[in-house]
Design an enzyme around this catalytic site. Structure first.
Site, PDB file in Angstrom:
ATOM      1  N   ASP A 233       0.823  -1.198   0.000  1.00  0.00           N
ATOM      2  CA  ASP A 233       0.000   0.000   0.000  1.00  0.00           C
ATOM      3  C   ASP A 233       0.863   1.257   0.000  1.00  0.00           C
ATOM      4  O   ASP A 233       2.047   1.225   0.354  1.00  0.00           O
ATOM      5  CB  ASP A 233      -0.928   0.010   1.225  1.00  0.00           C
ATOM      6  CG  ASP A 233      -1.938  -1.120   1.195  1.00  0.00           C
ATOM      7  OD1 ASP A 233      -2.384  -1.468   0.094  1.00  0.00           O
ATOM      8  OD2 ASP A 233      -2.256  -1.671   2.267  1.00  0.00           O
ATOM      9  N   HIS A 234       0.252   2.362  -0.394  1.00  0.00           N
ATOM     10  CA  HIS A 234       0.940   3.648  -0.425  1.00  0.00           C
ATOM     11  C   HIS A 234       0.520   4.462   0.797  1.00  0.00           C
ATOM     12  O   HIS A 234      -0.638   4.399   1.214  1.00  0.00           O
ATOM     13  CB  HIS A 234       0.572   4.399  -1.714  1.00  0.00           C
ATOM     14  CG  HIS A 234       1.450   5.574  -1.999  1.00  0.00           C
ATOM     15  ND1 HIS A 234       1.278   6.806  -1.392  1.00  0.00           N
ATOM     16  CD2 HIS A 234       2.510   5.707  -2.836  1.00  0.00           C
ATOM     17  CE1 HIS A 234       2.194   7.637  -1.834  1.00  0.00           C
ATOM     18  NE2 HIS A 234       2.958   7.004  -2.715  1.00  0.00           N
ATOM     19  N   PRO A 235       1.436   5.234   1.382  1.00  0.00           N
ATOM     20  CA  PRO A 235       1.066   5.976   2.606  1.00  0.00           C
ATOM     21  C   PRO A 235       0.052   7.088   2.384  1.00  0.00           C
ATOM     22  O   PRO A 235      -0.633   7.497   3.319  1.00  0.00           O
ATOM     23  CB  PRO A 235       2.412   6.551   3.086  1.00  0.00           C
ATOM     24  CG  PRO A 235       3.289   6.565   1.872  1.00  0.00           C
ATOM     25  CD  PRO A 235       2.863   5.378   1.065  1.00  0.00           C
ATOM     26  N   THR A 236      -0.068   7.599   1.158  1.00  0.00           N
ATOM     27  CA  THR A 236      -0.973   8.738   0.943  1.00  0.00           C
ATOM     28  C   THR A 236      -1.907   8.601  -0.258  1.00  0.00           C
ATOM     29  O   THR A 236      -2.713   9.501  -0.509  1.00  0.00           O
ATOM     30  CB  THR A 236      -0.147  10.041   0.758  1.00  0.00           C
ATOM     31  OG1 THR A 236       0.764   9.869  -0.336  1.00  0.00           O
ATOM     32  CG2 THR A 236       0.622  10.377   2.015  1.00  0.00           C
ATOM     33  N   ILE A 237      -1.831   7.503  -1.002  1.00  0.00           N
ATOM     34  CA  ILE A 237      -2.694   7.302  -2.169  1.00  0.00           C
ATOM     35  C   ILE A 237      -3.449   5.978  -2.029  1.00  0.00           C
ATOM     36  O   ILE A 237      -2.841   4.943  -1.750  1.00  0.00           O
ATOM     37  CB  ILE A 237      -1.882   7.276  -3.482  1.00  0.00           C
ATOM     38  CG1 ILE A 237      -1.082   8.567  -3.646  1.00  0.00           C
ATOM     39  CG2 ILE A 237      -2.812   7.084  -4.684  1.00  0.00           C
ATOM     40  CD1 ILE A 237      -0.116   8.537  -4.818  1.00  0.00           C
TER      41      ILE A 237
END
Length: 388
Positions: A233-237
């Site tokens: 997973d991406h921290p902001t998207i």
């Protein structure tokens, strides 16, 4: 030492590099320089580059070494001897760039401090890669890829949880340092063309890891929370990661609201886009676990191949999770000449990666240049530079 015709159009044609590097960080940098047309002279210790002993082997030669040292010329010099130091200094007077990845202080022990080098060879460019640089309290510490991945914070944000840390599968501690080294050398060449003087680059593998932390430092300074591993997973998207299908998994990335709406339409779950919990990227990020469950509930009805085809038709960023065999067989990468057949010395079954720099003024070759055997080019190099 004959210059190959195809090198004349390459950007670094006419630039000579004296390569004192070993194993990965430095050899990766000088491989790029060779691909760009530089004449790379690989100076090896009497036993050769350590990577000559790294497997797997083919016809008793290291495929590891071959993949990183194609297009270079090899000469063995023992800098502990007066005879070889004399040859080394004559080479230095004829080359543009010196690259090494010794620990700080090693070249100085041989009598080649930057002060003495710049005085004797004022136009020489020296690029030095070391684990922690030539200044600071860590400068004398030994380093390998895993050491700087750990110390540089990359390992702390890689993996599925903070209890089971893993290194990035490719040796980015070395490779990123090699890339920055090339950027540095190209910058030094430009600086020399303006100022008519050489220069020294002090490049730290640890510094390079800090430089690629993306926005982790900024996020910590704003949120006051230590970033942790998030798996894919991406921290902001969101959504941005790996999602299970009927027969495996795919990756997909919806980087904005428009793409997210197209994704919802493609997986035939339009109500997902209308749900207040997922109406913005910030909300999707906050409710990622629930979002992932809902997306996978649709994807699990069909196989990965079906979803890849459908998502691509709808211009939604997605991809299969390729293994190395998939990459070797990929028709796109073959057309781009990114997987090449190494056909020297009867190595018909060996494949190596190609050069990603595609210039419109260069016609790409179908196979890479040859890597040298230990000391293979000594006579050729000495003759070319008129060293007796």
């Amino acid at each position: 030492m004959k210059k190959k015709k195809e090198n004349k159009k390459l950007p670094l044609s006419g630039i000579s590099v004296l390569d004192l590097t070993n194993v990965l960080s430095g050899p990766f940098a000088t491989l790029i320089l060779a691909d760009l047309g530089a004449n790379v002279i690989k100076v090896e210790k009497p036993l050769g580059d350590d990577s000559r002993n790294y497997g797997p082997f083919i016809n008793n030669e290291s495929s590891y070494f071959i993949s990183l040292n194609r297009g270079k010329k090899s000469i063995v010099l023992d800098l502990k001897t007066k005879k070889d130091k004399r040859i080394f200094e004559k080479l230095l007077s004829n080359v543009d760039v010196l690259v090494d990845n010794f620990k700080p202080g090693i070249l100085e022990k041989y009598g080649y401090s930057w002060k003495s080098l710049s005085k004797k060879f004022p136009k020489l460019i020296h690029s030095k890669i070391s684990g922690f640089g030539e200044t600071g309290p860590y400068k004398k510490f030994p380093a390998y890829d895993i050491i700087v991945q750990a110390m540089g914070g990359v390992m702390s944000i890689t993996g599925n949880d903070k209890k089971n840390f893993v290194r990035v599968g490719s040796s980015i501690g070395d490779i990123v340092a090699g890339l920055f080294c090339v950027i540095g050398i190209l910058s030094q060449l430009i600086w020399r063309s303006k100022n008519k003087l050489g220069s020294k680059l002090d490049l730290s593998m640890l510094d390079c890891q800090i430089a690629i932390l993306e926005n982790a430092i900024a996020r910590f300074s704003v949120e006051k929370k230590i970033p942790e591993p998030l798996g894919t997973d991406h921290p902001t998207i969101s959504p941005f990661g790996v999602f299970k299908t009927k027969n495996g998994a795919i990756t997909l990335a919806a980087g904005n609201d428009k793409i997210f709406k197209k994704l919802c339409d493609a997986i035939e779950c339009k109500k997902l886009n209308d749900d207040v919990l997922f109406s913005t990227n910030k909300k999707r990020n906050k409710n990622l676990k629930l979002l992932k469950i809902k997306i996978e509930s649709r994807l699990k009805n069909k196989k990965s191949e079906f979803w890849i085809n459908k998502l691509r038709k709808n211009d939604i960023p997605c991809a299969p999770i390729n293994n190395i065999k998939n990459i070797v067989d990929d028709p796109h990468l073959k057309e781009r000449k990114m997987v090449l057949d190494y056909r020297y010395n009867k190595f018909n079954s060996l494949k190596v990666s190609g050069n990603p720099l595609k210039f419109n003024f260069v016609k790409e070759k179908k196979q890479p240049n040859k890597s040298p055997k230990l000391n293979e080019n000594k006579d050729e190099i000495l003759k070319f530079f008129g060293i007796t």
